[in-house]
Every structure is written in structure tokens, then in C-alpha cells.
Design an enzyme around this catalytic site. Structure first.
Site, PDB file in Angstrom:
ATOM      1  N   CYS A 108      43.948  -7.283 -88.710  1.00 34.49           N
ATOM      2  CA  CYS A 108      44.828  -8.441 -88.907  1.00 34.49           C
ATOM      3  C   CYS A 108      44.611  -9.051 -90.286  1.00 34.49           C
ATOM      4  O   CYS A 108      43.632  -9.770 -90.513  1.00 34.49           O
ATOM      5  CB  CYS A 108      44.585  -9.473 -87.812  1.00 34.49           C
ATOM      6  SG  CYS A 108      45.619 -10.938 -87.996  1.00 34.49           S
ATOM      7  N   CYS A 158      44.708 -12.880 -90.383  1.00 34.15           N
ATOM      8  CA  CYS A 158      43.483 -13.509 -89.868  1.00 34.15           C
ATOM      9  C   CYS A 158      42.334 -13.349 -90.867  1.00 34.15           C
ATOM     10  O   CYS A 158      41.588 -14.288 -91.110  1.00 34.15           O
ATOM     11  CB  CYS A 158      43.039 -12.865 -88.553  1.00 34.15           C
ATOM     12  SG  CYS A 158      44.359 -12.458 -87.424  1.00 34.15           S
ATOM     13  N   ASP A 159      42.166 -12.164 -91.395  1.00 33.64           N
ATOM     14  CA  ASP A 159      40.942 -11.851 -92.132  1.00 33.64           C
ATOM     15  C   ASP A 159      41.123 -11.628 -93.633  1.00 33.64           C
ATOM     16  O   ASP A 159      40.132 -11.515 -94.358  1.00 33.64           O
ATOM     17  CB  ASP A 159      40.293 -10.588 -91.525  1.00 33.64           C
ATOM     18  CG  ASP A 159      39.921 -10.798 -90.062  1.00 33.64           C
ATOM     19  OD1 ASP A 159      39.582 -11.938 -89.712  1.00 33.64           O
ATOM     20  OD2 ASP A 159      39.983  -9.835 -89.284  1.00 33.64           O
TER      21      ASP A 159
END
Ligand code: NDP
Length: 321
Positions: free
Chosen positions: A137, A140-141
Site C-alpha cells: 500500500c 499507507c507506507d
């Protein structure tokens, strides 16, 4: 046979948020955790994009907080897997759920929050560096890789989107596509191809993710020439698709060709009365913890209204009777 007003299947942000709302509405929800209590977030490290945590929080810790919050209002969290569902088409009727292939329980409303699973290549090295350079992701990251080089694997819209997103943070993004062409839509493909700091390697397979404690590179092989090379990179993003965890609902609930549950737009309502779908199991687009939590709230509010309508109908019938 146990009878419940509300059973929630799954314990990601959608499931626990549904539980918080359902418990506070006195629906006495029972939540089944599934095999991965806490869901996908328990496999990530820092979560920095969930509102309310100015310093960020570790994924597993956040899920533990959500669990405690749900339990504080009386949610019954049970470790177990719903292995079979017999969902009723009749409004107000109980739905039958089998737990761990042995026990059957009845639920007046069912909130589905079974999530989706990111697909991985299945390499040992990919597993070893999960959360230490390997991610599924970028939104997200990606931030953790600001200023670093990354590799993205996949040739679909997800890979194109992740590569474009990462190109804003990283000096160099290399995309690995196993075929000699993209699967992504033309517009997404063009966007990637026009981005100067993205390099696309076609006919390229991932051999292994290399590194010591964290990722330092990705070993790849051209599947036409057999030539191997190691691309220096600190991050490896797998974007080869997701699979919603909805197999147990096949033939009962409407779903698209990938298995994402279909809800009435802007609601958590499925094609069956008293069955609500929330989180990644019905979301192929956003797939974020915060959107999952929001839809969990919707599912619980809709379940509450559904039960209220049902109770009012029963009451009216008793008066008439
Ligand atoms: P897709 O199934 O569309 O694409 C998966 C890609 O990964 C393909 O290129 C596939 O290669 C490749 N792949 C699969 N397995 C492997 C493997 N083992 N090794 C190497 N490569 C592999 O998945 P997406 O997640 O990209 O998209 C899913 C759906 O969501 C699509 O309908 C897409 O349009 C939609 N979507 C839309 C977005 C948007 O509109 N903004 C954003 C993201 C997704 P191959 O072609 O060889 O099979």
C-alpha cells in the site's frame, strides 16, 4: 441455538467501528475475529494517516485500541471463523451462521467486515521483509520512503497509481511488468510513461527482494533474455491486485467479478435484508483504514434502523392481534 440482534464478521477498522456503534446502540453485538484478528493493519508497522494519532501509531496497537473501545461498550469479541452463511431473503428473519464448521448461531442482522487480502508474489524474501521495506500500500507506507528509491511490481491500474504516487516522494521508481504490455487503462499507463522519474521494465520477473535488516534492492530477471540484475531500492511495493474475503457469501450476496460485495450506492445495504457490507470487502477503490471505519459506522447505523423498523412491525402486529 444462540440468537443475536447483531453479528459482525471481521475485526479490521470496519468491524470494530461497527461494533462500537452497535454496542452503544445496545444491539449487544457479537464479533467474530476471523483468522487474522485485527485484519490487514496488524501486518503493517506505523500508521500515520488515521486521524487522531498526531505521532502515528503502530498498526497492531491501533487495532488493540479499537478492540478495547468496542469491548468497553459491551461488544462480545470471539475468536472464531464464520465458515458458512445461510442468509435469509425474508425481511426480519434470522440469518444462520456456522462458526468454525461446528456451531450454528442466528443473527437478526449481519454486518460483513471481512476485508480483502493483498495478493503477494509468494517469495520467501518478500515475506521476510514485510513491514521492513515490503508493502502492498503506497498510500499507507509511501511516506516512509520519501527521498529513497523504490520498486513497484504489477502492470494494472493499482501499480500505475502506486507508481505515480510514489514518484512524487521518491527520486526513482522502477516498475516491473511481467508481460510486454500494461494491463492498466490507457490514461493511467500514459501518466506513468510521462513521469520522468519512473522507469518501466517490461518482460521482467522478480527473483528476490534483497537486503539485511531492511530492503536494499530487488533482483530481477528479463524473462525473454534471461538477463539478471539487482535494482538498488529501499522499498518494494507489491501491486498485483487484492482479493476480497467474500467466498462464503458466493451465490447469496451480489458481488462483482472479483468478489467485491455490491452495496446500494452511498449505503452499506446489500441485496438481502438485514445484511450490511462494510470495509474493504465492498471497496475496490479507497481501501483505507479510515474509509473502512466510516463504512463500519454506516453498517451499524443501518442495522440499528433495520432492527427498529422490525421491532415496530412486530409491536404493531401484536396490537392488531
Ligand atoms: P489487476 O488484476 O488489474 O492487475 C494486476 C497486475 O498485476 C497485472 O498486470 C498482472 O499481470 C500483475 N500480476 C498478477 N500476478 C502477478 C505476479 N505473480 N507477478 C507479477 N505480476 C503479477 O489488479 P489491480 O489491483 O491493478 O486492479 C484491480 C481493479 O481495480 C481493476 O479493475 C482496476 O481497473 C481497478 N482499479 C482502479 C483504479 C482507478 O481507477 N483509480 C485504481 C486501482 C485499481 P498480468 O497482466 O500478466 O496478469
Amino acid at each position: 441455538m444462540e440468537k443475536h440482534k447483531c453479528v459482525i464478521i471481521g475485526t479490521g477498522p470496519a468491524g470494530y467501528t461497527a461494533a462500537i456503534y452497535a454496542a452503544r446502540a445496545n444491539l449487544k453485538p457479537v464479533v467474530y475475529t476471523g483468522l487474522e484478528p485485527g485484519g490487514q493493519l496488524t501486518t503493517t508497522t506505523d500508521v500515520e494517516n488515521f486521524p487522531g494519532y498526531p505521532e502515528g501509531i503502530m498498526g497492531p496497537e491501533m487495532m488493540e485500541d479499537l478492540k478495547k473501545q468496542a469491548e468497553r461498550f459491551g461488544t462480545d469479541v470471539r475468536f472464531g471463523m464464520v465458515t458458512k452463511t445461510e442468509l435469509s431473503e425474508i425481511p426480519g428473519e434470522y440469518h444462520k451462521l456456522t462458526i468454525d464448521e461446528t456451531t450454528t448461531i442466528l443473527a437478526r442482522t449481519v454486518i460483513i467486515a471481512t476485508g480483502a487480502s493483498a495478493q503477494y508474489l509468494g517469495l520467501e524474501s518478500e515475506k521476510a521483509f514485510m513491514g521492513h521495506g515490503v508493502s502492498a500500500c503506497a498510500i499507507c507506507d509511501g511516506f516512509f520512503f520519501k527521498g529513497l528509491n523504490v520498486v513497484v511490481v504489477g502492470g494494472g491500474d493499482s501499480a500505475a497509481e502506486e507508481a505515480t504516487y510514489l514518484a512524487k516522494l521518491c527520486p526513482k521508481v522502477t516498475v516491473l511488468i511481467r508481460k510486454d504490455h500494461w494491463k492498466a487503462s490507457k490514461i493511467m499507463e500514459e501518466r506513468v510513461m510521462k513521469t520522468p522519474n519512473i522507469e518501466v521494465l517490461f518482460n521482467t520477473d522478480t527473483v528476490e527482494v534483497v537486503g539485511e535488516k531492511t530492503v536494499t534492492g530487488v533482483k530481477v530477471k528479463n524473462n525473454q533474455t534471461g538477463e539478471e540484475q539487482t535494482i538498488p531500492a529501499e522499498g518494494f511495493f507489491v501491486a498485483i491486485g487484492h482479493k476480497p474475503n467474500t467466498d462464503i457469501f458466493k451465490g447469496q450476496l451480489d458481488m462483482d467479478s472479483t468478489g467485491y460485495l455490491i452495496t446500494k450506492p452511498g449505503t452499506a445495504t446489500t441485496n438481502l435484508p438485514g445484511v450490511f457490507a462494510t470495509g474493504d470487502a465492498q471497496d475496490r477503490i479507497y481501501r483505507q483504514a479510515v474509509t473502512a471505519a466510516g463504512s463500519g459506522c454506516m453498517g451499524a447505523l443501518e442495522a440499528e434502523r433495520y432492527l427498529q423498523e422490525f421491532e415496530e412491525e412486530v409491536e404493531a402486529a401484536q396490537i392488531v392481534g
